[in-house]
Design a protein around this motif. Structure first.
Motif, short mmCIF file in Angstrom:
data_model
loop_
_atom_site.label_atom_id
_atom_site.label_comp_id
_atom_site.label_asym_id
_atom_site.label_seq_id
_atom_site.Cartn_x
_atom_site.Cartn_y
_atom_site.Cartn_z
N UNK B 164 0.80 -1.19 -0.07
CA UNK B 164 -0.07 0.00 -0.03
C UNK B 164 0.85 1.37 0.18
N UNK B 165 1.95 1.10 -0.21
CA UNK B 165 3.06 2.10 -0.13
C UNK B 165 2.99 3.25 -1.51
N UNK B 166 3.52 4.38 -1.33
CA UNK B 166 3.46 5.15 -2.50
C UNK B 166 4.01 4.68 -3.94
N UNK B 167 3.85 5.13 -5.18
CA UNK B 167 4.28 4.65 -6.31
C UNK B 167 5.90 4.53 -6.32
N UNK B 168 6.69 5.02 -5.43
CA UNK B 168 7.90 4.60 -5.33
C UNK B 168 8.30 3.26 -5.25
N UNK B 169 7.36 2.45 -4.55
CA UNK B 169 7.56 1.25 -4.43
C UNK B 169 7.49 0.33 -5.88
N UNK B 252 -7.30 -3.81 7.87
CA UNK B 252 -7.85 -2.54 8.09
C UNK B 252 -6.68 -1.24 8.02
N UNK B 253 -6.82 -0.35 7.49
CA UNK B 253 -5.75 0.71 7.56
C UNK B 253 -6.60 2.16 7.80
N UNK B 254 -5.89 2.52 8.65
CA UNK B 254 -6.58 3.99 9.17
C UNK B 254 -7.93 3.89 9.35
#
Ligand code: HEM
Ligand SMILES: [Cu+2]
Lengths: 198, 577
Positions: B164-169, B252-254
């Protein structure tokens, strides 16, 4: 000292010419690639328990079986292509390798038909873990088929000029391409029962 | 420096000769220069991290204001940016710095020379391997400028965070696919070259130990990387096609349930990742052992003690490295039976390293040692790698690992292996083979100024990390543990480490100056074999021309026949009857 030895003749102590050793090593790494993908399948499936669908209830077994036959036959024509070169029969080589390529394209056609019916039924990679691993395994395999078509297409077309200048080396190239092709075929022989039948 | 090498009949254009070259020596140098740049970049990223750890919340002096408002508003590093730096320091150091240096540069340049071959078995693949590697490196670099920045889930990229990380991943994954492809092309080439192109008479037990380590390394790269490629494809699908290979149900995220089909397994990633990454650590160390062995043998002027046991050890090491991976996962709850298995294999795998190290130590006994800069670095490698290895044992036992797992103790442990270990071996190798490549020697005075402070500050940087870890300070904390009561007593060490890291950086300047200066002005060597060595790379003209050898060499003896009783000289080259 400029030329690299054993590009055509086999080295005595290893019994191999360079490219043949190269392709065996490459296939060893491919075994690890597909081995990892199959392990992922096993782990995900054992984790899913009863929720995992029977392959036959989602996938089209007849099409899968048909495609298996297509690939098996293409493996045979690939061997005939090599054997024709060994017998110095270039025209027969051309038709055998051409047939191999056509069969591969037929396989891809059937495969894309299967994919599009899945999409029509709203079955996408994100639908379930089963669909995800199905698309991943068959997708990676299809990429290998496409790679094979490109290589064989080159050897059938522009690459075949080498037959005039260096027939032995060209025959070796077909042997190496064949080893790769049989491997891709073999992967499907595992994929088909695992995905469609189990 | 390379210009003199071309006494070649059919002249190639500049582009074919230096840029799209298929000559293993040019490709080796391309790899070497590129990887040294990445090594420096990884080092600079580390200096930024170190500032934040030593002086948390204080603006970074000088460069701080150039890092951008998204990363360091007012020059103060944000936690997200620390995470990016950490992940990219690890990734760049391992995959773009050290391995390309050891294998791409040293391996490429030296293996064909040491086995008496005109080039690698597949020169075009060799060239492709470099360019694909560069593509992977550029992909990683570009990712810093994406929205959300570069990958920030650690070099291990554990899901679910990485999913679920940003596009850098995503760029990280694509970059890794390039790097894996490059290493596949390289490893096929190395194995084929070593097995097929050995000069007549060069039997397996006459191969220099360096070649043996490259052979084993190539097998590790060949067989261990594909599972990571498979895992990378799965993570890529998780990120772009919305699959749930690594996402369990009910995540569950945030406060929001994640809308995915679920049913995946985070442990699956860990298994596939470490199936690569454990063999990878032997990729980081085996060729370094090889380099060090060559240099030690040459500078003690006598044969290596136990050459054969070293060879068998490195082969055994290669095999074992495939069945120890889950010692990184004791705390995942995978079960005591599995842990027991991996503890056993982990204890067993320490044996071959100990044998190799012991052989090298015993070799020193009674030698008339030449203490040149190369030898100093090689000698320092032994105890430094020893510390790194021995501190690994408590991590390999699941009981002690409960306390040590994911603390700075781990950071200290593996950095002893890769920094004062492998990096020292790389320095040693550069000082040692520089005369063959350029025809000039590096400056000994600058070499000593480089060596002694580096040795001192390396230890000042990494030794305190053991104390931090034993006190329970976790790794990957962007403030170095300030918020934790249990860390307070050891926090001053963080400042000390940071100061020493900057001194360490300072004392790399003599090396950089030496490297450039010696290429242009260094003392010319008077012979093709300035160190009076025995192995085949010294039987070539200096620098070796295209095709390497004036005449195809023949091999009559083992690799380290120094001070043979009755011989006229104290070294008997392999190619002399
Ligand atoms: C000599 C200089 C070096 C210093 C001072 C240094 C320092 C550090 C520090 C402070 C961390 C992060 C700790 C944390 O926040 O958890 C780190 C992480 C790491 N370093 Fe280094 N490092 C050096 C060289 C290297 C080299 C040569 C390699 C590899 C070959 C390497 C590989 C790594 C890896 C893999 C990580 C883990 C990244 C992660 O947490 O995902 N480092 N290093
Ligand atoms: Cu490990």
């Amino acid at each position: 000292m400029d030329t690299i030895p054993y590009t055509v003749q086999a080295r005595e102590d290893t019994g191999l010419y360079n490219a043949k050793l190269g392709i065996w090593l490459f296939l060893a790494s491919e075994v690890m690639l597909f081995g990892a993908l199959f392990s992922a399948y096993v782990l995900l499936r054992t984790g899913a328990g009863a929720g995992w669908p029977a392959g036959a209830s989602v996938l089209h077994v007849h099409l899968g079986a048909f495609n298996s036959v297509v690939l098996l036959v293409s493996s045979m024509t690939m061997i005939f292509a090599w054997a024709s070169l060994k017998e110095r029969n270039f025209p027969r080589f051309k038709s055998c390798l051409g047939l191999t390529i056509l069969l591969a394209l037929l396989f891809l056609g059937v495969k894309s038909h299967e994919y599009s019916t899945k999409f029509e039924h709203h079955l996408y990679p994100n639908t379930s873990t089963f669909m995800a691993i199905y698309f991943l395994l068959t997708g990676v395999h299809a990429l290998h088929i496409i790679g094979g078509v490109v290589v064989n297409g080159y050897l059938w077309g522009p690459g075949s000029k080498m037959w005039q200048t260096d027939p032995d080396r060209f025959t070796n190239r077909i042997e190496v391409a064949g080893l790769y092709w049989h491997f891709v075929d073999l992967v499907w022989i595992f994929l088909f029962p695992v995905l469609y039948l189990l | 420096m390379i210009a003199r090498a071309q006494h070649h009949p059919h002249e190639l254009s500049f582009w074919r000769k230096y840029i799209f070259s298929t000559d293993h020596k040019i490709i080796g140098l391309q790899y070497g220069i590129t990887a040294l740049c990445f090594l420096l970049l990884g080092f600079c990223l580390m200096l930024l991290m170190r500032w934040q750890l030593g002086y948390p919340g204080e603006p970074i002096p000088g460069v701080g204001k150039f890092l951008g408002e998204n990363n360091a508003p007012g020059g103060v590093m944000l936690p997200e940016f620390y995470n990016e730096l950490g992940a990219m320091h690890g990734t760049i150091m391992v995959f773009l710095g050290v391995v390309p240096l050891l294998v791409g540069a040293f391996g490429n340049y030296l293996v064909p020379l040491q086995i008496g071959a005109p080039d690698m078995a597949f020169p075009k693949l060799n060239m492709a391997s470099y360019w694909v590697f560069l593509l992977g490196g550029v992909t990683m670099l570009v990712s810093f400028f994406l929205p959300g920045g570069a990958a920030s889930s650690g070099w291990t990229s554990y899901p679910p965070l990485s999913d679920i990380a940003t596009v850098g991943q995503t760029f990280w994954l694509i970059g890794m696919v390039f790097i894996i492809t490059s290493s596949l092309l390289g490893s096929v080439n190395f194995i084929a070259t070593i097995l097929q192109l050995r000069a007549p008479g060069l039997t397996f037990l006459r191969l220099p130990f360096f070649v043996w380590t490259q052979l084993v390394t190539a097998f590790l790269l060949l067989l261990a990387f594909p599972p990571l490629e498979a895992a990378g494809l799965m993570q890529l699908m998780d990120r772009v096609a919305g699959t749930s290979f690594f996402l369990p149900s009910g995540l569950v995220i945030s406060g929001e349930p994640l809308k995915v089909s679920g049913g995946g397994s985070v442990l699956l990633w860990q298994h596939l990742f470490w199936f690569l990454a454990h063999p990878e650590v032997y990729v980081l160390i085996a060729p370094a052992m090889g380099i060090v062995s060559e240099i030690i043998a040459n500078n003690i002027r006598k044969p290596l003690w136990g050459y054969k046991s070293m060879v068998y050890s490195v082969i055994f090491l290669g095999f074992m490295s495939f069945i120890v991976w889950a010692h990184h996962m004791y705390l995942t709850g995978m079960g005591t039976k599995i842990s027991a298995f991996f503890q056993t294999t982990t204890m067993i795998i320490s044996i071959p390293s100990v044998i190799i190290l012991t052989c090298l130590f015993i070799s020193l006994w009674g030698g008339s040692i030449r203490f040149n800069t190369a030898m100093l670095f090689a000698l320092a490698f032994l105890p430094m790698f020893g510390i790194g290895g021995l501190t690994g044992l408590p991590l390999g036992l699941s009981a002690s690992d409960i306390h040590l797992h994911d603390t700075y103790y781990v950071i200290g442990h593996f950095h002893y292996v890769v920094a004062p270990g492998t990096i020292f071996a790389i320095f040693a190798g550069i000082y040692y083979w520089f005369p063959k490549i350029t025809g000039r020697k590096m400056n000994e005075m600058l070499g000593h100024i480089h060596f002694w402070p580096s040795l001192f500050f390396m230890n000042c940087v990494f030794m305190p990390m053991f104390a931090l870890g034993l006190a329970g300070v976790s790794r990957r904390l962007y403030d170095g543990g300030q918020q934790y009561a249990h860390a307070q007593a050891v926090l001053p060490l963080n400042k000390m480490i940071t100061v020493c890291a900057f001194f360490l950086a300072l004392f790399q300047l003599p090396f950089m100056i030496n490297l450039v200066w010696s290429m242009i002005k260094g003392a010319r060597v008077k012979s093709d074999n300035p160190w009076e060595a025995t192995t085949l790379e010294w039987a070539t003209p200096t620098p070796p021309p295209h095709g390497n050898f004036a005449q195809a060499p023949k091999v009559y003896r083992g690799p380290y026949e120094y001070s043979v009783p009755g011989a006229l000289k104290d070294f008997s080259p392999q190619n002399e009857a």
